[in-house]
Design a protein around this motif. Sequence first.
Motif, PDB file in Angstrom:
ATOM      1  N   GLU A 107       0.832  -1.206   0.000  1.00 12.95           N
ATOM      2  CA  GLU A 107       0.000   0.000   0.000  1.00 12.95           C
ATOM      3  C   GLU A 107       0.870   1.261   0.000  1.00 12.95           C
ATOM      4  OE1 GLU A 107      -3.618   2.026   2.589  1.00 12.95           O
ATOM      5  OE2 GLU A 107      -2.292   0.574   3.553  1.00 12.95           O
ATOM      6  N   GLU A 139      -8.368   2.423  -1.852  1.00 13.00           N
ATOM      7  CA  GLU A 139      -9.741   2.034  -1.513  1.00 13.00           C
ATOM      8  C   GLU A 139      -9.869   0.531  -1.296  1.00 13.00           C
ATOM      9  OE1 GLU A 139     -12.615   5.319  -3.392  1.00 13.00           O
ATOM     10  OE2 GLU A 139     -11.801   3.926  -4.886  1.00 13.00           O
ATOM     11  N   HIS A 140      -9.289  -0.258  -2.204  1.00  8.46           N
ATOM     12  CA  HIS A 140      -9.297  -1.711  -2.040  1.00  8.46           C
ATOM     13  C   HIS A 140      -8.282  -2.356  -2.974  1.00  8.46           C
ATOM     14  CE1 HIS A 140     -12.284  -1.264  -5.355  1.00  8.46           C
ATOM     15  NE2 HIS A 140     -11.661  -2.309  -5.820  1.00  8.46           N
ATOM     16  N   PHE A 172      -4.087  -1.791  -6.772  1.00  4.35           N
ATOM     17  CA  PHE A 172      -5.095  -1.219  -5.892  1.00  4.35           C
ATOM     18  C   PHE A 172      -5.994  -0.250  -6.657  1.00  4.35           C
ATOM     19  CE2 PHE A 172      -1.410  -2.129  -3.199  1.00  4.35           C
ATOM     20  CZ  PHE A 172      -1.995  -2.830  -2.154  1.00  4.35           C
ATOM     21  N   GLN A 173      -7.244  -0.204  -6.260  1.00  5.04           N
ATOM     22  CA  GLN A 173      -8.143   0.883  -6.675  1.00  5.04           C
ATOM     23  C   GLN A 173      -7.796   2.048  -5.764  1.00  5.04           C
ATOM     24  OE1 GLN A 173     -11.084   1.085  -8.865  1.00  5.04           O
ATOM     25  NE2 GLN A 173     -10.893   3.245  -8.372  1.00  5.04           N
ATOM     26  N   LYS A 221     -12.560  -8.118  -6.812  1.00  2.11           N
ATOM     27  CA  LYS A 221     -11.683  -7.594  -5.766  1.00  2.11           C
ATOM     28  C   LYS A 221     -10.927  -8.764  -5.164  1.00  2.11           C
ATOM     29  CE  LYS A 221     -14.761  -3.811  -4.500  1.00  2.11           C
ATOM     30  NZ  LYS A 221     -15.595  -3.248  -3.436  1.00  2.11           N
ATOM     31  N   GLY A 222      -9.682  -8.502  -4.771  1.00  4.70           N
ATOM     32  CA  GLY A 222      -8.887  -9.525  -4.109  1.00  4.70           C
ATOM     33  C   GLY A 222      -8.527 -10.703  -4.985  1.00  4.70           C
TER      34      GLY A 222
END
Length: 156
Positions: free
Chosen positions: A61, A79-80, A105-106, A152-153
């Motif tokens: 991150e 954000e995610h 990442f978003q 996501k993920g």
Amino acid sequence: MTKKLDYIRFIREKVGSERIFLNFAGGLICNEEGEVLLQKRGDRNAWGFPGGAMELGESAEETAIREVYEETGLKVTVEHLIGVYTKYYDEYPNGDQAQTIVFFFQCKTVGGTLKTDGNETLELKYFPIDQFPPLFVKQHEDAWEDWLSKKKGCFR
């Protein structure tokens, strides 16, 4: 304050151009019109998402936030996680080889202004989703597909 280590230079001095693991993080950033920011990269003269190599002591991150700022001038928050992309190989213009691991990442813009440096970043442009140019590596293509599918993920 300690001097920042250029990890890739540090490790390459020890192993030369041999294939190694390299970790990267990047961000997908939309503007208010829903267009997606791409960076025309100086090392490939091709489009990709902003991002770059992790340095020792950083989280994925933290790397994404730092690299987006360095390459675009934008301050972002994560954000995610879109996904982690691990089974990809690259050979760089200088002959260095790597199995690249990318955390995508978003991200959301919270400040800053778009700026290019003419070296790492030749151009920055927001593209409408239906007018996306080819991306410079398969990892970016896969992250783009996952984002379009609202996943996501992901892990590949």
